[in-house]
Design an enzyme around this catalytic site. Sequence first.
Site, mmCIF file in Angstrom:
data_model
loop_
_atom_site.group_PDB
_atom_site.id
_atom_site.type_symbol
_atom_site.label_atom_id
_atom_site.label_comp_id
_atom_site.label_asym_id
_atom_site.label_seq_id
_atom_site.Cartn_x
_atom_site.Cartn_y
_atom_site.Cartn_z
ATOM 1 N N GLY A 169 0.820 -1.212 0.000
ATOM 2 C CA GLY A 169 0.000 0.000 0.000
ATOM 3 C C GLY A 169 0.854 1.261 0.000
ATOM 4 N N ASP A 170 1.938 1.239 0.750
ATOM 5 C CA ASP A 170 2.847 2.385 0.743
ATOM 6 C C ASP A 170 3.436 2.609 -0.643
ATOM 7 O OD1 ASP A 170 3.502 3.562 3.575
ATOM 8 O OD2 ASP A 170 3.304 1.414 3.882
ATOM 9 N N SER A 171 3.871 1.524 -1.268
ATOM 10 C CA SER A 171 4.512 1.677 -2.581
ATOM 11 C C SER A 171 3.505 2.117 -3.638
ATOM 12 C CB SER A 171 5.189 0.372 -2.991
ATOM 13 O OG SER A 171 6.257 0.081 -2.113
#
Lengths: 411, 411
Positions: A178-180
């Site tokens: 999700g961060d990426s």
Amino acid sequence: MNDPAPPPSGPLAGVRVLELGHFIAAPFCTRLLADLGAEVIKVEPPGGDPVRQWGRQVEGGGAPWWSMHARNKQSLVLNLKHPKAVGIVLDLVKGCDALVENYRPGQLARMGLTRARLDAARPGLVVAHVSGYGQDGIYRDRAAFGVIGEAIGGLRYLTNHPPEASDLPPVRVGVSIGDSIAGLYAAFGVAAALFARDRRGGDGRGRTLDVALTESVLSMMEGMLPEYGAFGTVRHPTGSRIATAAPSNAYPTADGAWILIGGNSDPIFERLTALMGRPELAADPRFRGNALRVRNVEALDALIGAWSAGYAARDLDRMLAEADVPATIAYTAAEIAADPQFRARGMVREVEDPAFGTVLHAGIVPHVPDDPGAIRWPGPGPGAHTDAILRDALGLSPGAIAALRNEGVVA
Amino acid sequence: MNDPAPPPSGPLAGVRVLELGHFIAAPFCTRLLADLGAEVIKVEPPGGDPVRQWGRQVEGGGAPWWSMHARNKQSLVLNLKHPKAVGIVLDLVKGCDALVENYRPGQLARMGLTRARLDAARPGLVVAHVSGYGQDGIYRDRAAFGVIGEAIGGLRYLTNHPPEASDLPPVRVGVSIGDSIAGLYAAFGVAAALFARDRRGGDGRGRTLDVALTESVLSMMEGMLPEYGAFGTVRHPTGSRIATAAPSNAYPTADGAWILIGGNSDPIFERLTALMGRPELAADPRFRGNALRVRNVEALDALIGAWSAGYAARDLDRMLAEADVPATIAYTAAEIAADPQFRARGMVREVEDPAFGTVLHAGIVPHVPDDPGAIRWPGPGPGAHTDAILRDALGLSPGAIAALRNEGVVA
């Protein structure tokens, strides 16, 4: 950085970006911008970005991930808690096209870096905020843990075996995806905003990107939400299968690895059953056409699994390729590193890193064959470029830099 | 499309894109471009893009996913196998900034749409190719199945329980996430290439984006590859946990839902144990500090799971929020649709669709508050814009259009 680095190349060459980031999302965004040629100044706190210590480390500290995560960036160690830091950031902003940050929403303004002051320093500055839940709304101040955000975006619920197969919890994908994904959306937004500002006839305006991890994940969830809206039906996990295609699954092998087989079109299914020595299955009334195969998928997968379990994964991989059935071993890092296609396309590269020796990096995506980006240097040590940045970008004398260092403003 | 649509808005307003795409990756790319304001002409084969029938359908056919997947696009039904089709595509290209396609590598050229002819039609055209394995190399002609590509990129192997916990196969994330990630990379590349071409002082050159699904996935895999290069160590799956942080897991609840709890910092862990009525656990020598909690994670997770299983998911969610412990229910479509933050930020929107009634769409990512994109219309019927495009973009008369339709060139 003793060797002079090659000049930036790629579609974003000439763009200058200031990163006030840490952990994954904002630094991944600036990695992508830098991969395509942007100059990135990464502001790190004294001691450096905590991600320098994430994952397995070498003796003496430092994780090889850093080599890739911070490649092509310049590191400036700046104590943002020092009263003189805000002025330095604003002076740096004057020479930048974009600012990318992932502090908690509102934190930049609390430090004195309000939008008004940023605009005054650099009219037309593009500002990308990356956060867990967005810059406004009732959740904005919640802690932005990736595993939480991925679950709110809907990814985690579906990443599971169906309840009849397992009572184990839904699986994490193994990385903070999700961060990426949020970082990639931010990179897209920065490029689009730069285009709008600087295109011929462009309006010269800076734009704000407000990228939330939860929303970035939700946007990848295909028909899940429209179906719920139209029918009121909730999509449930289907484990290793696809709900609407069969056979498509991960099957066991004799040596414990898993092999993925996508045999869900009729011609491929015929080739697969022939390879299995069971050509009659293609005409079996249970398995004629994808719809019937989906209905009888348990029986079908049991047959395929019993066959696949008799062969070593590498042999299956070769046999299936020769039979023109889409398939692959579930690659680990070892198979990725050895893959000839990744190597040939520069998507697995050996990078010499003074801190780690030879490190394998993933290549540059998107690949731009007629204007490729470059890996100009691996992730630098903390403050490796502090002096050069203060001298070249701010015009400070060696004495002034030494004074700032003595005061604990920079390192 | 009887009501006049609002004019395009967002950073990419004024950009024109031709999509020769199908399924997920290229159409997802153009959805993102259109969300930020680009005009997209989607070329569909007679019968339409097969994805119109993917997922649950309404009576009479058609899946609500289409409403979102093709929103803001113009549909032109064109039989690319007809000898007259190539000329029409080249005429359309003359008015476009970018072409996005995901046919098999080389297919465009075999149809007569070589790079030379595209450049002749529109010097400076940006061309984004999205494929499974890239436009060159020994794998380029392999079928681009998403589940295969995700496994080659390294995602699938890690999306699994460790072997000591389960002998079930690694899980699919429930959507074709590799396709969507590749589409997002292509959108980033298109925006960057448009910037390089059209910025003041830009070179006016078109650029080629060669985006592979496998490579797009690999680029998200964090330290997996650098660690292997530096240490020779292969990263293995850790199920629902994070290898380096504890407690961080999905825990059972009384009503069968899973609750995610991220309690891996010391202050949060103290708040969690207090909420559990077990404050002594924060001082327990097995659980003092993250490193010890990771070492004793089985015992720790058993304690937390025994506690969480005594409460309904909604009650846990509320209790954990009040105790300031990062946590959430694993959202299904139902929780997403009801979430006040998604609603307040326009990330869950009700869209009226003549084919499906009220459909829920995910909103526009990245959110650009000072220049927002818009959902101008839902995914159109096949050929809904054929006449308008042939008339407005190519200047064809009603008679010429009728003739093309009679010949089976357009529909």
